[in-house]
Scaffold this motif. Structure first.
Motif, PDB file in Angstrom:
ATOM      1  N   PHE A 113       0.829  -1.204   0.000  1.00 26.18           N
ATOM      2  CA  PHE A 113       0.000   0.000   0.000  1.00 26.18           C
ATOM      3  C   PHE A 113       0.869   1.262   0.000  1.00 26.18           C
ATOM      4  CE2 PHE A 113      -3.170   2.495   2.886  1.00 26.18           C
ATOM      5  CZ  PHE A 113      -3.712   3.157   1.798  1.00 26.18           C
ATOM      6  N   ALA A 114       1.942   1.229   0.787  1.00 31.86           N
ATOM      7  CA  ALA A 114       2.794   2.403   0.938  1.00 31.86           C
ATOM      8  C   ALA A 114       3.776   2.591  -0.207  1.00 31.86           C
ATOM      9  CB  ALA A 114       3.568   2.315   2.257  1.00 31.86           C
ATOM     10  N   THR A 115       4.217   1.511  -0.873  1.00 29.64           N
ATOM     11  CA  THR A 115       5.362   1.616  -1.785  1.00 29.64           C
ATOM     12  C   THR A 115       5.095   1.168  -3.215  1.00 29.64           C
ATOM     13  OG1 THR A 115       6.183  -0.599  -1.198  1.00 29.64           O
ATOM     14  CG2 THR A 115       6.962   1.262   0.148  1.00 29.64           C
ATOM     15  N   SER A 116       3.965   0.525  -3.480  1.00 30.69           N
ATOM     16  CA  SER A 116       3.708   0.011  -4.827  1.00 30.69           C
ATOM     17  C   SER A 116       3.170   1.108  -5.743  1.00 30.69           C
ATOM     18  CB  SER A 116       2.704  -1.139  -4.767  1.00 30.69           C
ATOM     19  OG  SER A 116       2.271  -1.495  -6.062  1.00 30.69           O
ATOM     20  N   HIS A 117       3.509   0.995  -7.036  1.00 30.00           N
ATOM     21  CA  HIS A 117       2.988   1.924  -8.034  1.00 30.00           C
ATOM     22  C   HIS A 117       1.516   1.656  -8.349  1.00 30.00           C
ATOM     23  CE1 HIS A 117       6.743   4.011  -9.054  1.00 30.00           C
ATOM     24  NE2 HIS A 117       7.349   2.850  -8.877  1.00 30.00           N
ATOM     25  N   GLU A 118       0.940   0.609  -7.772  1.00 29.85           N
ATOM     26  CA  GLU A 118      -0.472   0.312  -7.999  1.00 29.85           C
ATOM     27  C   GLU A 118      -1.397   1.345  -7.364  1.00 29.85           C
ATOM     28  OE1 GLU A 118      -1.507  -3.925  -7.203  1.00 29.85           O
ATOM     29  OE2 GLU A 118       0.616  -4.064  -6.641  1.00 29.85           O
ATOM     30  N   PHE A 119      -0.892   2.111  -6.404  1.00 30.22           N
ATOM     31  CA  PHE A 119      -1.732   3.030  -5.642  1.00 30.22           C
ATOM     32  C   PHE A 119      -1.449   4.475  -6.061  1.00 30.22           C
ATOM     33  CE2 PHE A 119      -1.435  -0.816  -3.174  1.00 30.22           C
ATOM     34  CZ  PHE A 119      -2.729  -0.989  -2.703  1.00 30.22           C
ATOM     35  N   PRO A 120      -2.407   5.379  -5.809  1.00 27.06           N
ATOM     36  CA  PRO A 120      -2.229   6.781  -6.209  1.00 27.06           C
ATOM     37  C   PRO A 120      -1.056   7.440  -5.505  1.00 27.06           C
ATOM     38  CG  PRO A 120      -4.538   6.322  -5.669  1.00 27.06           C
ATOM     39  CD  PRO A 120      -3.749   5.132  -5.232  1.00 27.06           C
ATOM     40  N   GLY A 121      -0.449   8.412  -6.198  1.00 26.68           N
ATOM     41  CA  GLY A 121       0.625   9.184  -5.613  1.00 26.68           C
ATOM     42  C   GLY A 121       1.988   8.543  -5.790  1.00 26.68           C
ATOM     43  N   SER A 122       2.983   9.205  -5.252  1.00 26.51           N
ATOM     44  CA  SER A 122       4.351   8.690  -5.330  1.00 26.51           C
ATOM     45  C   SER A 122       4.597   7.664  -4.240  1.00 26.51           C
ATOM     46  CB  SER A 122       5.348   9.848  -5.164  1.00 26.51           C
ATOM     47  OG  SER A 122       5.179  10.807  -6.187  1.00 26.51           O
ATOM     48  N   PRO A 123       5.223   6.534  -4.557  1.00 27.29           N
ATOM     49  CA  PRO A 123       5.527   5.543  -3.521  1.00 27.29           C
ATOM     50  C   PRO A 123       6.356   6.147  -2.389  1.00 27.29           C
ATOM     51  CG  PRO A 123       5.877   4.616  -5.699  1.00 27.29           C
ATOM     52  CD  PRO A 123       5.641   6.090  -5.899  1.00 27.29           C
ATOM     53  N   ALA A 124       6.061   5.734  -1.174  1.00 28.14           N
ATOM     54  CA  ALA A 124       6.829   6.199  -0.025  1.00 28.14           C
ATOM     55  C   ALA A 124       8.265   5.680  -0.106  1.00 28.14           C
ATOM     56  CB  ALA A 124       6.173   5.726   1.263  1.00 28.14           C
ATOM     57  N   ASN A 125       9.187   6.476   0.381  1.00 27.52           N
ATOM     58  CA  ASN A 125      10.586   6.072   0.501  1.00 27.52           C
ATOM     59  C   ASN A 125      10.751   5.360   1.834  1.00 27.52           C
ATOM     60  OD1 ASN A 125      13.373   5.849   0.262  1.00 27.52           O
ATOM     61  ND2 ASN A 125      13.745   7.919   1.009  1.00 27.52           N
ATOM     62  N   PHE A 126      11.017   4.065   1.800  1.00 32.63           N
ATOM     63  CA  PHE A 126      11.096   3.257   3.023  1.00 32.63           C
ATOM     64  C   PHE A 126      12.560   2.972   3.331  1.00 32.63           C
ATOM     65  CE2 PHE A 126      11.098  -0.628   5.531  1.00 32.63           C
ATOM     66  CZ  PHE A 126      10.039  -0.421   6.415  1.00 32.63           C
ATOM     67  N   ILE A 127      13.027   3.408   4.488  1.00 34.91           N
ATOM     68  CA  ILE A 127      14.416   3.208   4.911  1.00 34.91           C
ATOM     69  C   ILE A 127      14.410   2.358   6.177  1.00 34.91           C
ATOM     70  CG2 ILE A 127      16.561   4.339   5.599  1.00 34.91           C
ATOM     71  CD1 ILE A 127      15.524   6.876   4.192  1.00 34.91           C
TER      72      ILE A 127
END
Length: 417
Positions: A113-127
């Motif tokens: 949900f947070a990082t996939s291009h399947e969802f609206p907006g820019s994917p979150a940067n996960f560190i």
């Protein structure tokens, strides 16, 4: 320009917040652990009030190896039926189910949900593998232990009960200052479904694809023991068994090791703990897998959740014990509410009004769950007891009526007028 948001904590709350917020804003998530690890995995319930929000956003239950909750069983220590409550929220919540799932599976779907291009907006940067060292709440700055600096229009503390961000917001030196202990722990283990399928006395748990839920084995009301056993499904293939008891020798171990989880507890130690009061049919399920001891803790719901450019959500603001089973649901609701309230926010805006509204629609609800959780665990203060009993019917009605932040704001306005 969209907000630049730094989320401290990549657990359920942090990932849910990233998923909801990324549609409108730029999001970076700082996680001290490694998401790919199933360490400290456990089963939980995502009840209809929270799953409704996730389902609308595109979360797919088929990705989580979950089961739909249909029943709640209450039984005696000898596994005799006291009552069975039909609990299928699909029939009363607009078709939305309540799910039983493992934390790692839910977290993996929230990561999508947070990082996939399947969802609206820019994917979150996960560190990952980065520890937050300190936070400047007024300027929206976060320093990590490896010397890096992250800056945002908003910092979100989703870093759990031992929250570094909470300590900064509340201006406390010690992140543990707010944490309450109750001389209470749970022993927890995972059990294959075959263990109950081969036992006629537990046949009601044997087919989770058609009938799944949670069973509580309760001592008589006159008992003053803290002991309680639960079994619940976490997937079509597995159940979880937990036993509440006092800390005893584990209290010193928790303190000496500075941990809330002690792994690989000997099965016989746990069996001896419960065998004098509960049927061996139930107690012997602890023989099936590794056993952890988890310390039970909570905090009083924070009086303030924000300061400057920083806000708290989830356990950082309102950690509860697992008795009522709504901790992760509150966290998911927080995440959706914050994203809704920040929909039109832009970089440079004063966010105080939005963060005040978050507290306005979320704080009393968090206190209500805390009250019910302490009531169920018999760990209320004398002041809390004076408020009277919440009870299961009232609790269920209020919790399952929640439909998200927009509806909560409308209801708040309606009541005010």
């Amino acid at each position: 320009m969209p907000l630049n948001i730094v989320i401290c904590g990549g657990g359920i709350g942090g990932l849910a917040a990233a998923g909801f917020l990324r549609a409108q804003h730029n999001v970076t998530v700082l996680e001290r652990g490694n998401l790919s690890s199933s360490s400290n995995d456990y089963g939980l319930s995502v009840v209809s009030n929270a799953f409704n929000l996730l389902q609308k956003a595109g979360i797919k239950p088929e990705n989580m190896d979950s089961v739909v909750m249909t029943d709640l069983w209450v039984r005696s220590p000898n596994n005799e039926e006291i009552r069975t409550v039909h609990f299928d929220t699909r029939q009363e919540a607009g078709g939305v189910p309540s799910l039983m799932v493992r934390r790692a599976k839910l977290q993996a779907e929230l990561f999508r949900f947070a990082t996939s291009h399947e969802f609206p907006g820019s994917p979150a940067n996960f560190i990952d593998n980065v520890w937050v060292d300190r936070v400047d709440v007024s300027r929206g700055k976060v320093w990590t232990e490896d010397g890096r600096l992250f800056e945002g229009d908003l910092v979100i503390g989703a870093d759990g009960i031992n929250s570094t961000v909470r300590a900064a917001v509340l201006q406390e030196r010690d992140p543990l200052a707010a944490v309450k202990f109750y001389d209470l722990l749970i022993f927890i283990t995972r059990v294959p479904i075959e263990a109950v399928q081969s036992n006629p006395a537990l046949e009601y748990l044997a087919n989770p694809t058609t009938r799944a839920g949670l069973v509580s084995f309760l001592l008589p009301p006159e008992s003053d023991s803290k002991k309680r056993l639960l079994i619940y499904h976490t997937s079509p293939q597995e159940l979880q068994v937990i036993g509440y008891s006092s800390e005893k020798e584990f209290g010193q171990q928790f303190n000496e090791r500075k941990t809330s989880i002690i792994k690989d507890v000997p099965a016989q130690r746990v069996i001896d703990e419960f065998s004098s009061e509960f049927s061996e049919i139930i107690v012997n399920l602890f023989r099936y897998g590794p056993i952890d001891a988890w310390r039970i803790r909570d905090i009083d719901t924070c009086k303030t959740w924000h300061r400057g450019k920083t806000v708290l959500i989830g356990d950082a603001a309102h950690a509860v014990t697992p008795h009522a089973g709504h901790g992760c649901n509150l966290t998911i609701e927080d995440a959706e509410a914050l994203a809704f309230l920040l929909t039109d926010a832009r970089s440079g805006d004063d966010l105080t009004g939005a963060l005040e509204n978050l507290m306005h629609i979320r704080q009393d609800r968090a206190r209500f769950v805390l009250r019910r959780s302490r009531e169920m665990g018999n760990i209320q203060s004398e002041e809390e007891k004076k408020l009277g009993q919440v009870g299961p019917e009232r609790f269920s009605a209020i919790m399952h009526a929640y439909r998200g932040a927009e509806h909560a704001l409308q209801e708040s306005s309606r009541i005010a007028t």
